[in-house]
Design a protein around this motif. Structure first.
Motif, PDB file in Angstrom:
ATOM      1  N   PHE A 160      -8.828  -5.261  24.927  1.00 25.03           N
ATOM      2  CA  PHE A 160     -10.163  -4.774  24.579  1.00 25.03           C
ATOM      3  C   PHE A 160     -10.181  -4.234  23.151  1.00 25.03           C
ATOM      4  CE2 PHE A 160     -13.442  -1.518  24.300  1.00 25.03           C
ATOM      5  CZ  PHE A 160     -14.545  -2.215  24.754  1.00 25.03           C
ATOM      6  N   ALA A 161      -9.173  -3.486  22.769  1.00 26.12           N
ATOM      7  CA  ALA A 161      -9.133  -2.905  21.423  1.00 26.12           C
ATOM      8  C   ALA A 161      -9.148  -3.983  20.350  1.00 26.12           C
ATOM      9  CB  ALA A 161      -7.882  -2.028  21.279  1.00 26.12           C
ATOM     10  N   HIS A 162      -8.557  -5.133  20.636  1.00 27.19           N
ATOM     11  CA  HIS A 162      -8.472  -6.199  19.642  1.00 27.19           C
ATOM     12  C   HIS A 162      -9.767  -6.986  19.495  1.00 27.19           C
ATOM     13  CE1 HIS A 162      -4.234  -5.296  19.504  1.00 27.19           C
ATOM     14  NE2 HIS A 162      -4.027  -6.254  18.631  1.00 27.19           N
ATOM     15  N   ILE A 163     -10.733  -6.770  20.369  1.00 27.60           N
ATOM     16  CA  ILE A 163     -12.006  -7.478  20.213  1.00 27.60           C
ATOM     17  C   ILE A 163     -12.667  -7.081  18.898  1.00 27.60           C
ATOM     18  CG2 ILE A 163     -14.328  -7.794  21.153  1.00 27.60           C
ATOM     19  CD1 ILE A 163     -13.150  -7.258  23.947  1.00 27.60           C
ATOM     20  N   ASP A 164     -12.698  -5.787  18.632  1.00 20.44           N
ATOM     21  CA  ASP A 164     -13.279  -5.258  17.384  1.00 20.44           C
ATOM     22  C   ASP A 164     -12.485  -4.000  17.039  1.00 20.44           C
ATOM     23  OD1 ASP A 164     -14.774  -4.043  15.373  1.00 20.44           O
ATOM     24  OD2 ASP A 164     -16.701  -4.659  16.213  1.00 20.44           O
ATOM     25  N   ARG A 165     -11.452  -4.187  16.265  1.00 21.43           N
ATOM     26  CA  ARG A 165     -10.521  -3.084  15.996  1.00 21.43           C
ATOM     27  C   ARG A 165     -11.209  -1.926  15.274  1.00 21.43           C
ATOM     28  NH1 ARG A 165      -4.759  -5.793  14.172  1.00 21.43           N
ATOM     29  NH2 ARG A 165      -4.632  -7.398  15.807  1.00 21.43           N
ATOM     30  N   ALA A 166     -12.094  -2.254  14.336  1.00 17.51           N
ATOM     31  CA  ALA A 166     -12.762  -1.190  13.581  1.00 17.51           C
ATOM     32  C   ALA A 166     -13.649  -0.359  14.513  1.00 17.51           C
ATOM     33  CB  ALA A 166     -13.577  -1.784  12.439  1.00 17.51           C
ATOM     34  N   TRP A 167     -14.391  -1.023  15.388  1.00 16.38           N
ATOM     35  CA  TRP A 167     -15.247  -0.296  16.329  1.00 16.38           C
ATOM     36  C   TRP A 167     -14.399   0.565  17.255  1.00 16.38           C
ATOM     37  CZ3 TRP A 167     -15.438  -0.055  21.633  1.00 16.38           C
ATOM     38  CH2 TRP A 167     -16.565   0.566  22.187  1.00 16.38           C
ATOM     39  N   PHE A 168     -13.311   0.001  17.787  1.00 12.81           N
ATOM     40  CA  PHE A 168     -12.456   0.746  18.701  1.00 12.81           C
ATOM     41  C   PHE A 168     -11.868   1.975  18.012  1.00 12.81           C
ATOM     42  CE2 PHE A 168      -8.415   1.663  20.801  1.00 12.81           C
ATOM     43  CZ  PHE A 168      -8.800   1.703  22.137  1.00 12.81           C
ATOM     44  N   ALA A 169     -11.389   1.788  16.785  1.00  9.21           N
ATOM     45  CA  ALA A 169     -10.775   2.908  16.051  1.00  9.21           C
ATOM     46  C   ALA A 169     -11.776   4.007  15.750  1.00  9.21           C
ATOM     47  CB  ALA A 169     -10.148   2.391  14.762  1.00  9.21           C
ATOM     48  N   ALA A 170     -13.047   3.661  15.671  1.00  7.95           N
ATOM     49  CA  ALA A 170     -14.081   4.647  15.327  1.00  7.95           C
ATOM     50  C   ALA A 170     -14.556   5.463  16.526  1.00  7.95           C
ATOM     51  CB  ALA A 170     -15.274   3.942  14.691  1.00  7.95           C
ATOM     52  N   GLN A 171     -14.131   5.095  17.721  1.00 12.06           N
ATOM     53  CA  GLN A 171     -14.595   5.812  18.907  1.00 12.06           C
ATOM     54  C   GLN A 171     -13.859   7.154  19.058  1.00 12.06           C
ATOM     55  OE1 GLN A 171     -17.356   4.435  20.359  1.00 12.06           O
ATOM     56  NE2 GLN A 171     -16.913   3.107  18.587  1.00 12.06           N
ATOM     57  N   PRO A 172     -14.509   8.158  19.641  1.00  7.26           N
ATOM     58  CA  PRO A 172     -13.903   9.497  19.774  1.00  7.26           C
ATOM     59  C   PRO A 172     -12.946   9.568  20.956  1.00  7.26           C
ATOM     60  CG  PRO A 172     -16.105   9.514  20.700  1.00  7.26           C
ATOM     61  CD  PRO A 172     -15.916   8.141  20.118  1.00  7.26           C
ATOM     62  N   TRP A 173     -11.876   8.788  20.849  1.00 11.08           N
ATOM     63  CA  TRP A 173     -10.917   8.676  21.943  1.00 11.08           C
ATOM     64  C   TRP A 173      -9.499   8.991  21.451  1.00 11.08           C
ATOM     65  CZ3 TRP A 173     -13.029   3.122  23.108  1.00 11.08           C
ATOM     66  CH2 TRP A 173     -14.234   3.214  23.838  1.00 11.08           C
ATOM     67  N   PRO A 174      -9.223  10.212  21.012  1.00 11.29           N
ATOM     68  CA  PRO A 174      -7.892  10.483  20.459  1.00 11.29           C
ATOM     69  C   PRO A 174      -6.766  10.271  21.467  1.00 11.29           C
ATOM     70  CG  PRO A 174      -9.113  12.517  20.830  1.00 11.29           C
ATOM     71  CD  PRO A 174     -10.101  11.394  20.980  1.00 11.29           C
ATOM     72  N   GLY A 175      -6.997  10.674  22.711  1.00 15.81           N
ATOM     73  CA  GLY A 175      -5.963  10.478  23.717  1.00 15.81           C
ATOM     74  C   GLY A 175      -5.691   9.011  23.970  1.00 15.81           C
ATOM     75  N   LEU A 176      -6.745   8.226  24.022  1.00 19.24           N
ATOM     76  CA  LEU A 176      -6.620   6.794  24.281  1.00 19.24           C
ATOM     77  C   LEU A 176      -5.965   6.079  23.112  1.00 19.24           C
ATOM     78  CD1 LEU A 176      -7.555   5.069  26.734  1.00 19.24           C
ATOM     79  CD2 LEU A 176      -9.511   4.391  25.344  1.00 19.24           C
ATOM     80  N   HIS A 177      -6.329   6.456  21.888  1.00 19.22           N
ATOM     81  CA  HIS A 177      -5.720   5.843  20.710  1.00 19.22           C
ATOM     82  C   HIS A 177      -4.216   6.132  20.679  1.00 19.22           C
ATOM     83  CE1 HIS A 177      -9.883   6.050  18.591  1.00 19.22           C
ATOM     84  NE2 HIS A 177      -9.766   4.976  19.345  1.00 19.22           N
ATOM     85  N   ALA A 178      -3.835   7.371  20.955  1.00 17.68           N
ATOM     86  CA  ALA A 178      -2.414   7.727  20.960  1.00 17.68           C
ATOM     87  C   ALA A 178      -1.675   6.981  22.066  1.00 17.68           C
ATOM     88  CB  ALA A 178      -2.262   9.237  21.129  1.00 17.68           C
ATOM     89  N   TYR A 179      -2.319   6.849  23.192  1.00 22.98           N
ATOM     90  CA  TYR A 179      -1.756   6.144  24.354  1.00 22.98           C
ATOM     91  C   TYR A 179      -1.460   4.683  24.009  1.00 22.98           C
ATOM     92  CZ  TYR A 179      -2.010   4.604  29.356  1.00 22.98           C
ATOM     93  OH  TYR A 179      -1.795   4.100  30.619  1.00 22.98           O
ATOM     94  N   LEU A 180      -2.431   4.007  23.420  1.00 24.86           N
ATOM     95  CA  LEU A 180      -2.245   2.607  23.053  1.00 24.86           C
ATOM     96  C   LEU A 180      -1.226   2.467  21.934  1.00 24.86           C
ATOM     97  CD1 LEU A 180      -3.017  -0.349  23.354  1.00 24.86           C
ATOM     98  CD2 LEU A 180      -4.935   0.059  21.786  1.00 24.86           C
TER      99      LEU A 180
END
Length: 211
Positions: free
Chosen positions: A161-181
């Motif tokens: 899912f993150a690779h569909i639109d990396r910029a959009w995914f990175a911009a989401q307020p998901w610090p725990g999820l970003h660190a997890y991935l």
């Protein structure tokens, strides 16, 4: 009849990825047969009733679902106690494999679903990820300090899912999820399941994985 497990796989398929993670986590040794989805060999089609990866042949028995392969592997050996998780973990896997995967596909392959709004479908997926991000606050894995089978089952789909639109995914307020991935993609396990292999051909020397 071969007396060792034969594991049919496709490198980028998230279902095959999570099955490889479980085989690796169990420390099992299988013969890995990489395929090209647009040119499936007859030996694979003879193995997999659904003609989908992953598929695992165990003598005269075939496991044709990734979660079945994961559970089989970890019931052989489970040194990391990946099966030791709350029952809620199975519910998270079911949500991942059902509503989240559907929304992921409707977003990633929007052209195949002209009657659906890809933004609405992405929002459905994002609602699931909001929950996962909340669960990950203050801990590296879904149920605490260590991974379980739920983490192995979910992470390849999160990556997709993150690779569909990396910029959009990175911009989401998901610090725990970003660190997890990020932790997953920097892990030794991820590196060990993702080498590129030549597609299997009849008569090819066995390619061993795991062990």
């Amino acid at each position: 009849m071969c007396n060792h497990p034969i594991f049919w796989s496709f490198r980028r398929c998230p279902y095959a990825m999570r099955a490889r993670l479980a085989v690796l986590g169990a420390g099992l040794k299988v013969e890995l047969r990489e395929i090209v989805l647009r040119d499936k060999p007859q030996a694979f089609l003879n193995t997999s009733p659904s003609a989908t990866v992953p598929a695992l042949r165990l003598g005269d028995k075939v496991l044709d679902e990734s979660l079945d392969i994961m559970v089989w592997a970890l019931k052989q050996r489970d040194p990391q106690r990946l099966l030791d998780m709350p029952d809620e973990g199975w519910q998270l896997i079911a949500r991942n494999d059902g509503p989240f995967k559907a929304a992921l596909d409707h977003t990633k392959y929007a052209v195949r679903y002209p009657d659906l709004d890809p933004r609405a479908e992405r929002a459905k997926a994002a609602a699931v990820l909001d929950d996962l991000n909340a669960r990950l606050q203050g801990k590296p894995a879904l149920f605490g300090a260590r991974d379980t089978i739920a983490d192995l089952a979910v992470l390849p789909f999160l990556r997709q899912f993150a690779h569909i639109d990396r910029a959009w995914f990175a911009a989401q307020p998901w610090p725990g999820l970003h660190a997890y991935l990020n932790r997953f993609m920097a892990s030794d396990a991820f590196a060990r399941i993702m080498p590129k292999y030549a597609p299997w051909r009849p008569g090819a020397a066995p390619l061993w994985f795991g062990g």
